[in-house]
Design an enzyme around this catalytic site. Sequence first.
Site, PDB file in Angstrom:
ATOM      1  N   TYR A 136       0.814  -1.213   0.000  1.00 49.27           N
ATOM      2  CA  TYR A 136       0.000   0.000   0.000  1.00 49.27           C
ATOM      3  C   TYR A 136       0.849   1.264   0.000  1.00 49.27           C
ATOM      4  CZ  TYR A 136      -4.040  -2.976   1.168  1.00 49.27           C
ATOM      5  OH  TYR A 136      -5.027  -3.930   1.162  1.00 49.27           O
ATOM      6  N   LYS A 186       3.595 -15.198   2.635  1.00 46.61           N
ATOM      7  CA  LYS A 186       3.604 -15.977   1.387  1.00 46.61           C
ATOM      8  C   LYS A 186       5.050 -16.349   1.089  1.00 46.61           C
ATOM      9  CE  LYS A 186       1.291 -17.785  -2.089  1.00 46.61           C
ATOM     10  NZ  LYS A 186       0.458 -18.987  -1.870  1.00 46.61           N
ATOM     11  N   ASP A 218      -2.888 -18.212   1.916  1.00 46.10           N
ATOM     12  CA  ASP A 218      -4.024 -18.935   1.374  1.00 46.10           C
ATOM     13  C   ASP A 218      -4.507 -20.023   2.337  1.00 46.10           C
ATOM     14  OD1 ASP A 218      -1.554 -20.057   0.899  1.00 46.10           O
ATOM     15  OD2 ASP A 218      -1.956 -20.639  -1.166  1.00 46.10           O
ATOM     16  N   ASP A 242      -5.400  -6.786   5.937  1.00 47.39           N
ATOM     17  CA  ASP A 242      -6.616  -6.105   5.484  1.00 47.39           C
ATOM     18  C   ASP A 242      -7.664  -7.132   5.062  1.00 47.39           C
ATOM     19  OD1 ASP A 242      -8.411  -4.198   4.627  1.00 47.39           O
ATOM     20  OD2 ASP A 242      -7.170  -3.446   2.990  1.00 47.39           O
ATOM     21  N   ASP A 246     -11.110  -8.767   7.519  1.00 48.06           N
ATOM     22  CA  ASP A 246     -12.486  -8.654   7.028  1.00 48.06           C
ATOM     23  C   ASP A 246     -13.148 -10.028   6.970  1.00 48.06           C
ATOM     24  OD1 ASP A 246     -12.062  -5.972   6.780  1.00 48.06           O
ATOM     25  OD2 ASP A 246     -12.621  -5.834   4.678  1.00 48.06           O
TER      26      ASP A 246
END
Length: 356
Positions: A136, A186, A218, A242, A246
């Site tokens: 970001y 990852k 994942d 993020d 959620d």
Amino acid sequence: MTTIAVLPGDGIGPEVTRAAVRVLGAVRPDLECIEADVGAAALRKGKAPLPAETKALCDRSAAILFGAVGLPEFDDRPLSMRPEKALFSLRKAYRLFANIRPVRVFPGLESASSLRPELVEGLDLVVVRELTGGIYFGAPKEQRTVDGVDEAVDTMFYTAPEVERIARVAFEFAQARRAHVTSVDKHNILETSGLWRRVVERVAHEHPRVTLRHLLVDNAAMQLIRRPRDFDVILTENMFGDILSDEAAMLSGSIGNLPSASLGARAPGGTAFGMYEPISGTAPDIAGRNIANPTAAILSAAMLLRYSIGDEANAKRIEAAVETAFFKGARTADLASPATPVLNTTQFTDHVIAGL
């Protein structure tokens, strides 16, 4: 008198923030809550997304109580003139690197979850998300045309000190909870994840009482649905955090239940300047109707008392009052079953205040 900067913002932000301020006033009438424009509310007045006067208010405040920013009508503008720019500017200006998102299923809300009740009963986890680095904020970040072909680039970038400071936050939380950290990366693909894992393991050696495990992002997303109660503290970088927080929010029954704290470095007394906000966003489709779930905003106010004011007792009072309201059957529309009476934003807040 201690000042709190109240930035309601856009969409349902003003409605849920108003509820949180009411609850704050009920337990701490000595706090001076001052409102200021931010996001689309500022842009519509010809101001920047984060006006200078709003920034000045934040500078002299002990903490920020934030609503939400972002509306579809501004989506085609450059980022510098979109409501969301205010959020990034505040995080950067106050070095709010640690985003804390507690996820809890309150007794009585098990059936509101998207999973079977037996999978989420008693669920209590915390997502610790790095907030000021990663994809970001990395550079270059741009859209461009090269040899007549449109292309875009976003850069994921981390330094070892950035990873170390957020890892320390996660391990400190775990030491006060069930002593288990799940670090999500990852590692099999990303070089930043290789750095992330090495630094996290180094910090883990300083906390021998805390168990550390690594999960690829994942797999973590799958395990949150499969075995959510296995998690205690989830530590992860900006983008993964993020997304995963959620996902975890829906385990609680509604994204309207999930508060957050964005914290900087702690002062010697243990408190930290922070920005406190629900993660539910602006929800423009229901804005102005007084039907939004204010739980996350109210619980964000409790976190404000805990981390920036150092008032643990009143933070617990608010959390207990929310739990009592749910236990007694208080439900907003996003949590109600077909046979359950539905409360509006104001009515639900009344129930919480009564529970104090």
